[in-house]
Design a protein around this motif. Structure first.
Motif, short mmCIF file in Angstrom:
data_model
loop_
_atom_site.label_atom_id
_atom_site.label_comp_id
_atom_site.label_asym_id
_atom_site.label_seq_id
_atom_site.Cartn_x
_atom_site.Cartn_y
_atom_site.Cartn_z
N UNK A 24 -2.47 -23.55 -18.60
CA UNK A 24 -2.05 -22.18 -18.31
C UNK A 24 -2.05 -21.31 -19.57
N UNK A 25 -1.54 -21.87 -20.66
CA UNK A 25 -1.49 -21.09 -21.91
C UNK A 25 -2.89 -20.87 -22.47
N UNK A 26 -3.72 -21.90 -22.45
CA UNK A 26 -5.10 -21.77 -22.94
C UNK A 26 -5.85 -20.75 -22.08
N UNK A 27 -5.72 -20.86 -20.77
CA UNK A 27 -6.38 -19.94 -19.86
C UNK A 27 -5.88 -18.51 -20.06
N UNK A 28 -4.60 -18.36 -20.35
CA UNK A 28 -4.04 -17.04 -20.62
C UNK A 28 -4.61 -16.42 -21.88
N UNK A 29 -4.78 -17.23 -22.92
CA UNK A 29 -5.40 -16.74 -24.16
C UNK A 29 -6.84 -16.33 -23.90
N UNK A 83 -8.16 -15.39 -21.07
CA UNK A 83 -8.13 -14.16 -20.27
C UNK A 83 -7.85 -12.95 -21.15
N UNK A 84 -6.95 -13.11 -22.11
CA UNK A 84 -6.62 -12.01 -23.02
C UNK A 84 -7.85 -11.59 -23.83
N UNK A 85 -8.70 -12.54 -24.17
CA UNK A 85 -9.88 -12.27 -24.99
C UNK A 85 -11.06 -11.76 -24.16
N UNK A 86 -11.34 -12.40 -23.00
CA UNK A 86 -12.54 -12.00 -22.24
C UNK A 86 -12.23 -11.10 -21.06
N UNK A 87 -10.95 -10.95 -20.70
CA UNK A 87 -10.58 -10.00 -19.65
C UNK A 87 -10.46 -10.56 -18.25
N UNK A 103 -9.45 -17.58 -30.45
CA UNK A 103 -8.20 -17.41 -31.18
C UNK A 103 -7.42 -16.29 -30.50
N UNK A 104 -6.16 -16.56 -30.29
CA UNK A 104 -5.26 -15.56 -29.70
C UNK A 104 -5.32 -14.29 -30.56
N UNK A 105 -5.49 -13.12 -29.96
CA UNK A 105 -5.63 -11.89 -30.76
C UNK A 105 -4.54 -11.68 -31.81
N UNK A 106 -3.31 -12.02 -31.50
CA UNK A 106 -2.22 -11.83 -32.49
C UNK A 106 -2.27 -12.84 -33.63
#
Length: 139
Positions: free
Chosen positions: A13-18, A20-24, A71-74
């Motif tokens: 879930x966390x990997x998928x969330x990261x 999603x944050x990067x590719x939308x 890589x997580x944007x933050x």
């Protein structure tokens, strides 16, 4: 505390969330699940969560291939991608490690160069007008 470790399904879930944050979107969720199940996903874990992840295969013309580094944007510009690359290079089972990135991804080109990768060629027509640059690292 920072750790580099093999991802487990509990991280999906966390990997998928990261991702999603990067590719939308969540379009790669099943791809990520498969990589985790096949033990082909490495994460950089920090106290506050996953900073980034790397997915690899060992079947690129009988060589290792890093197919995805996110890589997580933050967490960008903090050495996460380079740390993941260095860790994978040490564990890779073939004498050559390949990866690629779009010609337009200047940040990733710099990471590959810092990690000692060299340009090995390119592929046209994957993304219109933005060739995929292939890199190789010799162990």
């Amino acid at each position: 505390m920072t750790q580099l470790l093999e991802a487990r399904l509990e991280h999906l879930d966390e990997i998928s969330g990261i991702d999603q944050e990067v590719i939308g979107d969540f379009s790669r969720r099943e791809y990520l699940r498969t990589a985790i199940n096949e033990k082909r996903c490495i994460i950089k874990q920090r106290e506050k969560g996953i900073a980034g992840f790397l997915i690899f295969t060992n079947d690129f013309f009988e060589n290792s291939f890093i197919s995805l580094i996110i890589v997580k944007p933050t967490e960008r510009r903090r050495g996460v991608a380079l740390t993941l690359l260095d860790f994978y290079i040490e564990m890779a089972t073939t004498p050559k490690i390949f990866s690629s990135t779009n010609q337009s991804n200047t940040s990733m080109h710099k990471v590959f160069e810092k990690a000692g990768f060299i340009k090995s060629g390119f592929i046209e027509n994957l993304d219109e007008g933005d060739p995929e640059i292939i890199y190789v690292k010799f162990k």
